[in-house]
Design an enzyme around this catalytic site. Structure first.
Site, PDB file in Angstrom:
ATOM      1  N   GLY A  40       5.233  -7.717   2.574  1.00 36.59           N
ATOM      2  CA  GLY A  40       4.702  -8.789   1.735  1.00 36.59           C
ATOM      3  C   GLY A  40       4.831  -8.314   0.304  1.00 36.59           C
ATOM      4  O   GLY A  40       4.127  -7.394  -0.111  1.00 36.59           O
ATOM      5  N   GLN A 222       8.019  -1.483   2.948  1.00 39.67           N
ATOM      6  CA  GLN A 222       7.058  -0.463   3.403  1.00 39.67           C
ATOM      7  C   GLN A 222       7.079   0.740   2.450  1.00 39.67           C
ATOM      8  O   GLN A 222       7.371   0.561   1.289  1.00 39.67           O
ATOM      9  CB  GLN A 222       7.344  -0.032   4.853  1.00 39.67           C
ATOM     10  CG  GLN A 222       7.052  -1.118   5.895  1.00 39.67           C
ATOM     11  CD  GLN A 222       8.132  -2.156   6.032  1.00 39.67           C
ATOM     12  OE1 GLN A 222       9.286  -1.828   6.243  1.00 39.67           O
ATOM     13  NE2 GLN A 222       7.774  -3.415   5.945  1.00 39.67           N
TER      14      GLN A 222
HETATM   15  P1  GDP Z   1       4.606  -4.456  -2.339  1.00 42.95           P
HETATM   16  O1  GDP Z   1       4.534  -4.706  -0.876  1.00 42.95           O
HETATM   17  O2  GDP Z   1       4.957  -3.032  -2.637  1.00 42.95           O
HETATM   18  O3  GDP Z   1       5.506  -5.408  -3.059  1.00 42.95           O
HETATM   19  O4  GDP Z   1       3.134  -4.661  -2.896  1.00 42.95           O
HETATM   20  P2  GDP Z   1       2.149  -5.882  -2.541  1.00 42.95           P
HETATM   21  O5  GDP Z   1       2.630  -7.101  -3.204  1.00 42.95           O
HETATM   22  O6  GDP Z   1       1.920  -5.949  -1.072  1.00 42.95           O
HETATM   23  O7  GDP Z   1       0.796  -5.341  -3.127  1.00 42.95           O
HETATM   24  C1  GDP Z   1       0.643  -5.054  -4.477  1.00 42.95           C
HETATM   25  C2  GDP Z   1      -0.516  -5.901  -5.002  1.00 42.95           C
HETATM   26  O8  GDP Z   1      -0.920  -5.396  -6.254  1.00 42.95           O
HETATM   27  C3  GDP Z   1      -0.128  -7.339  -5.252  1.00 42.95           C
HETATM   28  O9  GDP Z   1      -1.241  -8.155  -5.061  1.00 42.95           O
HETATM   29  C4  GDP Z   1       0.282  -7.330  -6.729  1.00 42.95           C
HETATM   30  O10 GDP Z   1       0.133  -8.601  -7.351  1.00 42.95           O
HETATM   31  C5  GDP Z   1      -0.694  -6.358  -7.292  1.00 42.95           C
HETATM   32  N1  GDP Z   1      -0.222  -5.552  -8.413  1.00 42.95           N
HETATM   33  C6  GDP Z   1       1.029  -5.081  -8.683  1.00 42.95           C
HETATM   34  N2  GDP Z   1       1.018  -4.290  -9.780  1.00 42.95           N
HETATM   35  C7  GDP Z   1      -0.247  -4.271 -10.221  1.00 42.95           C
HETATM   36  C8  GDP Z   1      -0.907  -3.611 -11.298  1.00 42.95           C
HETATM   37  O11 GDP Z   1      -0.321  -2.856 -12.077  1.00 42.95           O
HETATM   38  N3  GDP Z   1      -2.250  -3.821 -11.418  1.00 42.95           N
HETATM   39  C9  GDP Z   1      -2.950  -4.623 -10.580  1.00 42.95           C
HETATM   40  N4  GDP Z   1      -4.266  -4.761 -10.774  1.00 42.95           N
HETATM   41  N5  GDP Z   1      -2.374  -5.254  -9.556  1.00 42.95           N
HETATM   42  C10 GDP Z   1      -1.049  -5.069  -9.370  1.00 42.95           C
HETATM   43  P1  IMO Z   2       5.348  -3.759   2.239  1.00 47.35           P
HETATM   44  O1  IMO Z   2       6.843  -3.912   2.198  1.00 47.35           O
HETATM   45  C1  IMO Z   2       1.896  -1.895   4.138  1.00 47.35           C
HETATM   46  C2  IMO Z   2       2.190  -1.029   8.408  1.00 47.35           C
HETATM   47  C3  IMO Z   2       1.309  -1.820   9.354  1.00 47.35           C
HETATM   48  C4  IMO Z   2       1.113  -0.807  10.472  1.00 47.35           C
HETATM   49  C5  IMO Z   2       2.460  -0.116  10.543  1.00 47.35           C
HETATM   50  C6  IMO Z   2       3.403  -0.690  11.593  1.00 47.35           C
HETATM   51  O2  IMO Z   2       4.600  -4.973   1.869  1.00 47.35           O
HETATM   52  O3  IMO Z   2       4.918  -2.529   1.537  1.00 47.35           O
HETATM   53  P2  IMO Z   2       4.774  -2.953  11.861  1.00 47.35           P
HETATM   54  O4  IMO Z   2       4.378  -4.376  11.669  1.00 47.35           O
HETATM   55  O5  IMO Z   2       5.883  -2.492  11.012  1.00 47.35           O
HETATM   56  O6  IMO Z   2       4.996  -2.628  13.312  1.00 47.35           O
HETATM   57  O7  IMO Z   2       3.468  -2.108  11.437  1.00 47.35           O
HETATM   58  O8  IMO Z   2       3.064  -0.271   9.260  1.00 47.35           O
HETATM   59  N1  IMO Z   2       3.048  -1.856   7.533  1.00 47.35           N
HETATM   60  C7  IMO Z   2       2.827  -2.014   6.224  1.00 47.35           C
HETATM   61  N2  IMO Z   2       1.811  -1.571   5.452  1.00 47.35           N
HETATM   62  N3  IMO Z   2       2.923  -2.595   3.594  1.00 47.35           N
HETATM   63  C8  IMO Z   2       3.947  -3.019   4.359  1.00 47.35           C
HETATM   64  O9  IMO Z   2       5.049  -3.588   3.816  1.00 47.35           O
HETATM   65  C9  IMO Z   2       3.916  -2.770   5.748  1.00 47.35           C
HETATM   66  N4  IMO Z   2       4.727  -3.068   6.787  1.00 47.35           N
HETATM   67  C10 IMO Z   2       4.192  -2.484   7.864  1.00 47.35           C
HETATM   68  O10 IMO Z   2       0.091  -2.172   8.735  1.00 47.35           O
HETATM   69  O11 IMO Z   2       0.154   0.146  10.098  1.00 47.35           O
HETATM   70 MG    MG Z   3       3.186  -5.480   0.515  1.00 47.21          MG
END
Ligand code: GDP
Ligand code: IMO
Ligand code: MG
Length: 424
Positions: A40, A222
């Site tokens: 995500g 991930q």
């Molecule tokens: P990704 O999976 O690595 O793309 O990260 P996610 O989108 O799952 O999670 C990162 C979360 O932190 C999201 O809700 C972003 O909008 C938020 N985010 C990203 N950079 C920053 C930051 O510098 N500060 C804060 N407070 N939130 C951030």
């Molecule tokens: P992004 O790209 C955080 C975690 C799951 C679980 C383990 C295995 O957003 O960083 P799976 O569904 O792959 O069989 O789950 O890996 N996991 C993540 N945790 N960010 C993700 O993706 C993840 N994708 C899988 O929570 O512990």
């Molecule tokens: Mg994510």
């Protein structure tokens, strides 16, 4: 030309989506190389927040081609939902998105198998996102999988039915109850949408682009500590989340990998089960979760929070060959008097920086260094406070890798460029 790689160095959710979006103006192409809708990736700009699961995070820049590589596993139903949302926002998805014919498909029964497998593990469950990732990669390596290119072949339906029959036997073994009749029509409807997209031999496409001077950024999903080989096995995902994954997941030769941009949060989070040496099961962890809004972008689950773990970060830098770092969510530390960083582990009374093989059963006590907090709001800062600069230098010195970007908020604009990021 060489392709740059951007990947997460912790347990995922470091903020990859945001940084890819920020860097996309410097690239012609963003390519996802592994994982699937377990990811995500969140982007925020002009007051809009958008979460991508399968589609690369360069999609909001009209000049940029976005490739879903062969190493990705695709759930057509989720992909269709993402496409529908993007079209509503005016994105020309048909023009900008290309999908590898070699990417594997997640079937509805893969998702059921994921759920059945997790249920059978009871307390030992991985905490999977239940998107069918593990079972789909199992069929890929077991040489039973169905690939995107197969949907255009005459025997697609037969292949689908044969695989589903196998899955039904496994589901019966698990004594897992399900109703496939509701899931299948939606899946086949989404397959029709997939057929309308540009399906490519992505290994040729990417290599020809490199030859003709196009700038490519490979986007990881991930994080390194969830890597199937080097993560905290078995509490990992089912793909290689590391730099090497971009070679197998896109067909980029190892010698054509350029800069490796490693992303980490100023602290750590983990969602799902498994070891987390610096986890805080206390009010401080709760504060991080609240301020950092640490709830999963895919599942909404509360993320576990803890201090920055340098031994784990250095390990990730080592296996990925990271050339520059991006520190995310520095603003989440704004109110802390003191910030702790784990510099070593204490294992059997010995200090070490080495992650143990049996990380599940080994008692790891983190040894912390305390760093003075900056105690001010940096979310709209243009210059960073001295205490934060000290924190940054400490990490740079400890890891030997420069921090080129510091993120101070979720929006595109809340990004501080420390050193101009080098584009290969
Ligand atoms: P990704 O999976 O690595 O793309 O990260 P996610 O989108 O799952 O999670 C990162 C979360 O932190 C999201 O809700 C972003 O909008 C938020 N985010 C990203 N950079 C920053 C930051 O510098 N500060 C804060 N407070 N939130 C951030
Ligand atoms: P992004 O790209 C955080 C975690 C799951 C679980 C383990 C295995 O957003 O960083 P799976 O569904 O792959 O069989 O789950 O890996 N996991 C993540 N945790 N960010 C993700 O993706 C993840 N994708 C899988 O929570 O512990
Ligand atoms: Mg994510």
């Amino acid at each position: 030309m060489k392709a740059d790689v951007l990947l997460g160095l912790q347990w995922g959710d470091e903020g990859k989506g945001k940084v890819v979006d920020v860097l996309t103006p410097s690239y012609d192409m963003i390519c996802r190389f592994q994982g699937g809708p377990n990811a995500g990736h969140t982007l925020e700009f002009n007051g809009i927040k958008h979460v991508l699961h399968t589609i690369p995070s360069g999609i909001f820049h009209s000049h940029c081609k976005n490739v879903i590589g062969n190493g990705v596993v695709i759930d057509p139903v989720i992909l269709k939902k993402e496409i529908d949302a993007l079209i509503k926002m005016g994105v020309d998805v048909k023009k900008q998105l290309l999908v590898s014919k070699r990417a594997h498909l997640i079937l509805p029964t893969h998702r059921l198998l994921d759920a059945a497998s997790e249920a059978s593990k009871g307390k030992e469950k991985i905490g999977s996102t239940l998107k069918g990732i593990g079972p789909t990669y199992m069929d890929k390596t077991g040489r039973n999988g169905i690939r995107v290119g197969d949907i255009t072949l005459g025997n697609f339906k037969e292949r689908y039915t044969a695989l589903v029959e196998k899955h039904k036997q496994l589901l019966a073994f698990h004594q897992y109850e399900y109703n496939l009749s509701e899931l299948e029509p939606v899946w086949f409807e989404a397959i029709e949408v997939l057929k309308q997209l540009t399906l490519i031999d992505s290994e040729y496409y990417v290599n020809e682009a490199l030859k003709s001077g196009k700038k490519i950024l490979a986007e990881g999903a991930q994080g390194s500590m969830l890597d199937i080989d080097f993560g905290t096995y078995p509490f990992v995902t089912s793909s290689n989340t590391m730099t090497a994954g971009c070679c197998t997941g896109l067909g980029i030769p190892p010698g054509s990998v350029g800069n490796v941009i490693g992303i980490f949060k100023a602290y750590c989070t983990r969602v799902g089960s498994g070891p987390f040496p610096t986890e805080l099961n206390d009010a401080t962890g709760e504060t991080m979760r609240k301020i950092g809004n640490e709830f999963g972008s895919t599942t909404g689950r509360a993320r576990r929070c803890g201090w920055l773990d340098l031994p784990a970060l250095k390990y990730a830098i080592m296996i990925n060959g990271v050339t520059e770092l991006t520190m995310m969510k520095a603003d989440v530390m704004d109110d802390f008097d003191t910030i702790k960083v784990c510099t070593h582990y204490l294992i059997n009374d010995k200090e070490t920086e080495v992650l143990p093989f049996d990380v599940i059963n080994t008692t790891i006590t983190p040894v912390y260094k305390q760093i003075k907090g900056w105690k001010q709001n940096i979310t709209s800062a243009k210059n960073l406070p001295e205490e934060l600069l000290n924190f940054i230098s400490f990490i740079e010195q400890s890891t030997g890798v420069p921090i080129s970007i510091v993120s101070v908020g979720p929006d595109r604009k809340q990004t501080i460029i420390m050193k101009k990021q080098t584009v290969s």
